[in-house]
Design an enzyme around this catalytic site. Structure first.
Site, PDB file in Angstrom:
ATOM      1  N   ASN A   1       0.836  -1.189   0.000  1.00 53.16           N
ATOM      2  CA  ASN A   1       0.000   0.000   0.000  1.00 53.16           C
ATOM      3  C   ASN A   1       0.875   1.245   0.000  1.00 53.16           C
ATOM      4  O   ASN A   1       1.970   1.264   0.567  1.00 53.16           O
ATOM      5  CB  ASN A   1      -1.000  -0.009   1.164  1.00 53.16           C
ATOM      6  CG  ASN A   1      -0.377  -0.078   2.536  1.00 53.16           C
ATOM      7  OD1 ASN A   1       0.615  -0.761   2.748  1.00 53.16           O
ATOM      8  ND2 ASN A   1      -0.978   0.614   3.493  1.00 53.16           N
ATOM      9  N   ILE A   2       0.391   2.267  -0.692  1.00 54.13           N
ATOM     10  CA  ILE A   2       1.117   3.521  -0.843  1.00 54.13           C
ATOM     11  C   ILE A   2       0.135   4.649  -0.556  1.00 54.13           C
ATOM     12  O   ILE A   2      -0.852   4.809  -1.270  1.00 54.13           O
ATOM     13  CB  ILE A   2       1.681   3.664  -2.274  1.00 54.13           C
ATOM     14  CG1 ILE A   2       2.572   2.465  -2.615  1.00 54.13           C
ATOM     15  CG2 ILE A   2       2.435   4.983  -2.426  1.00 54.13           C
ATOM     16  CD1 ILE A   2       2.883   2.317  -4.091  1.00 54.13           C
ATOM     17  N   GLU A   3       0.400   5.401   0.515  1.00 50.00           N
ATOM     18  CA  GLU A   3      -0.507   6.467   0.917  1.00 50.00           C
ATOM     19  C   GLU A   3       0.007   7.832   0.485  1.00 50.00           C
ATOM     20  O   GLU A   3       1.210   8.058   0.404  1.00 50.00           O
ATOM     21  CB  GLU A   3      -0.685   6.459   2.438  1.00 50.00           C
ATOM     22  CG  GLU A   3      -1.346   5.214   2.955  1.00 50.00           C
ATOM     23  CD  GLU A   3      -1.492   5.189   4.458  1.00 50.00           C
ATOM     24  OE1 GLU A   3      -2.173   4.281   4.947  1.00 50.00           O
ATOM     25  OE2 GLU A   3      -0.920   6.064   5.154  1.00 50.00           O
TER      26      GLU A   3
ATOM     27  N   CYS B   1      -4.021   0.634  -2.655  1.00 53.95           N
ATOM     28  CA  CYS B   1      -3.883  -0.585  -1.847  1.00 53.95           C
ATOM     29  C   CYS B   1      -2.807  -1.510  -2.425  1.00 53.95           C
ATOM     30  O   CYS B   1      -2.481  -1.455  -3.609  1.00 53.95           O
ATOM     31  CB  CYS B   1      -5.212  -1.337  -1.805  1.00 53.95           C
ATOM     32  SG  CYS B   1      -6.554  -0.422  -1.039  1.00 53.95           S
TER      33      CYS B   1
ATOM     34  N   GLU C   1      -3.021  -4.716  -3.004  1.00 45.64           N
ATOM     35  CA  GLU C   1      -3.564  -5.630  -4.002  1.00 45.64           C
ATOM     36  C   GLU C   1      -3.616  -4.974  -5.375  1.00 45.64           C
ATOM     37  O   GLU C   1      -3.203  -5.557  -6.380  1.00 45.64           O
ATOM     38  CB  GLU C   1      -4.976  -6.087  -3.602  1.00 45.64           C
ATOM     39  CG  GLU C   1      -5.034  -6.795  -2.269  1.00 45.64           C
ATOM     40  CD  GLU C   1      -5.311  -5.860  -1.094  1.00 45.64           C
ATOM     41  OE1 GLU C   1      -4.658  -4.790  -0.975  1.00 45.64           O
ATOM     42  OE2 GLU C   1      -6.188  -6.205  -0.277  1.00 45.64           O
TER      43      GLU C   1
ATOM     44  N   CYS D   1     -10.268  -4.695   0.282  1.00 42.84           N
ATOM     45  CA  CYS D   1     -11.383  -3.744   0.289  1.00 42.84           C
ATOM     46  C   CYS D   1     -12.269  -3.973  -0.944  1.00 42.84           C
ATOM     47  O   CYS D   1     -11.932  -4.741  -1.847  1.00 42.84           O
ATOM     48  CB  CYS D   1     -10.856  -2.311   0.320  1.00 42.84           C
ATOM     49  SG  CYS D   1     -10.167  -1.727  -1.253  1.00 42.84           S
TER      50      CYS D   1
ATOM     51  N   CYS E   1     -10.582  -3.167  -4.356  1.00 43.44           N
ATOM     52  CA  CYS E   1      -9.651  -4.222  -4.772  1.00 43.44           C
ATOM     53  C   CYS E   1     -10.402  -5.456  -5.256  1.00 43.44           C
ATOM     54  O   CYS E   1     -10.010  -6.088  -6.238  1.00 43.44           O
ATOM     55  CB  CYS E   1      -8.710  -4.578  -3.627  1.00 43.44           C
ATOM     56  SG  CYS E   1      -7.492  -3.271  -3.293  1.00 43.44           S
TER      57      CYS E   1
END
Length: 146
Positions: free
Chosen positions: A45-47, A56, A58, A94, A97
């Site tokens: 995941n990369i915010e 996300c 996935e 989620c 995804c």
């Protein structure tokens, strides 16, 4: 799915989790996506500060694979939890995804493995997680069943 493959995917997902950039949520997720031919694509995941621009693990794995020309997928393993400690519970994908998975995967044969570690995991099909998936053919054929 073969136990050795499952264990390998869980390990790959745990390794991918180490690359997570999650300064806002503090929740690190790693994913390992296996193609039908056996290639594995990792994702984390990369915010971003504008959270809607975040991605996300996935989807990162799927987008990496699709950008390399892959279209046939067999399974994905997901490991996620608070970034400041070991994973203690299962982390399911989620809804967004799940929808991406439905775009590229067969609902009944694609396997989703959620794990906290090699000893604690569950496996299910995409149909089990997304029983009434929106699929392109639903619009074209007016089908009620996906």
């Amino acid at each position: 799915m073969d136990e050795k493959i499952t264990q390998m995917l869980i390990e790959e997902a745990a390794e991918a989790r180490k690359q997570s950039f999650s300064p806002f949520s503090g929740f690190a997720v790693g994913a390992a996506l296996m193609t039908a031919e056996g290639a594995v694509y990792r994702g984390c995941n990369i915010e971003c500060s504008g959270l809607t621009a975040s991605n996300c693990a996935e989807r990162t794995a799927f987008f990496k694979a699709v950008s390399e020309g892959e279209r046939n997928f067999k399974a994905i393993a997901i490991v996620g939890g608070p970034s400041d400690r070991d994973v203690e519970s299962l982390c399911y994908p989620c809804g967004i995804c799940r929808q991406v998975m439905a775009q590229f995967c067969d609902l009944d044969s694609f396997r989703i493995i959620v794990a906290s570690d090699r000893a604690h995991w569950e496996e299910c099909t995409l149909r089990e997680l997304l029983p009434r998936a929106f699929r392109r053919h639903c619009m074209a054929e007016g089908s009620k069943e996906s």
